[in-house]
Enzyme design. Structure first.
Site, PDB file in Angstrom:
ATOM      1  N   CYS A  12      -7.213 -79.168 -21.229  1.00  0.00           N
ATOM      2  CA  CYS A  12      -5.404 -78.918 -21.393  1.00  0.00           C
ATOM      3  C   CYS A  12      -5.280 -77.513 -22.078  1.00  0.00           C
ATOM      4  O   CYS A  12      -5.469 -77.439 -23.237  1.00  0.00           O
ATOM      5  CB  CYS A  12      -4.815 -80.095 -21.953  1.00  0.00           C
ATOM      6  SG  CYS A  12      -3.052 -79.740 -21.882  1.00  0.00           S
ATOM      7  N   ILE A  13      -5.253 -76.408 -21.226  1.00  0.00           N
ATOM      8  CA  ILE A  13      -4.939 -75.173 -21.892  1.00  0.00           C
ATOM      9  C   ILE A  13      -3.716 -74.839 -21.003  1.00  0.00           C
ATOM     10  O   ILE A  13      -3.682 -74.448 -19.950  1.00  0.00           O
ATOM     11  CB  ILE A  13      -6.070 -74.276 -21.656  1.00  0.00           C
ATOM     12  CG1 ILE A  13      -7.447 -74.744 -22.421  1.00  0.00           C
ATOM     13  CG2 ILE A  13      -5.615 -72.764 -22.224  1.00  0.00           C
ATOM     14  CD1 ILE A  13      -8.432 -73.845 -22.110  1.00  0.00           C
TER      15      ILE A  13
END
Length: 153
Positions: A90-91
């Site tokens: 999750c970026i």
């Protein structure tokens, strides 16, 4: 098949990565014939529970790169609040609504290295690791060290 513009851009970015290698990671296409699929290896940062490990990631570029974001996922199993069990990271930068064509692959990789140094509590997606990270940092670090030793050889 990548667009001609994507091929030029990827070629420039690869040349930049090769011209200034990082002491923290290696990155490049899996093969000359498959420039959209990259192998990335990140060394666990010193002073973190990931120290001593080498983490393999897959960086996949869309044929329309840089107008659409790549995807990044851990191949090496990792205990981390920002990484799902299937390896997806999750970026926020990689979300379609936040990606800008000016963003570069080196930035994406640097963010992944940064997450190993310090998880992003606001973007936690792996519930169990996130809860332990917030509630009992020593337990989190112990588990992350164990997983690093077991999986990130």
């Amino acid at each position: 098949m990548a667009t001609p513009q994507a091929l030029r851009r990827i070629g420039r970015e690869l040349a930049d990565i090769n011209a200034q290698p990082s002491p923290f990671y290696t990155a490049g296409p899996k093969s000359d014939s498959d420039i959209l699929n990259w192998d990335v290896s990140i060394l666990g940062p010193v002073g973190t529970p990931y120290e001593g490990g080498t983490f393999k990631l897959a960086l996949t570029l869309p044929p329309s790169y840089p107008f659409h974001p790549p995807t990044l996922s851990f191949i090496t199993k990792i205990y981390h609040p920002n990484v799902l069990p299937d390896g997806m990271v999750c970026i926020p930068l990689l979300k379609t609504d936040q990606w800008k064509p000016a963003c570069k692959l080196v930035t994406v990789i640097d963010i992944a290295v940064g997450l190993l140094k310090e998880p992003d509590e606001d973007q936690a997606i792996e519930g169990d690791a996130a809860e332990v990270y917030k509630a009992d940092r020593k337990k989190y670090e112990k588990t992350a060290r164990e997983w690093t030793k077991k999986y990130a050889k």
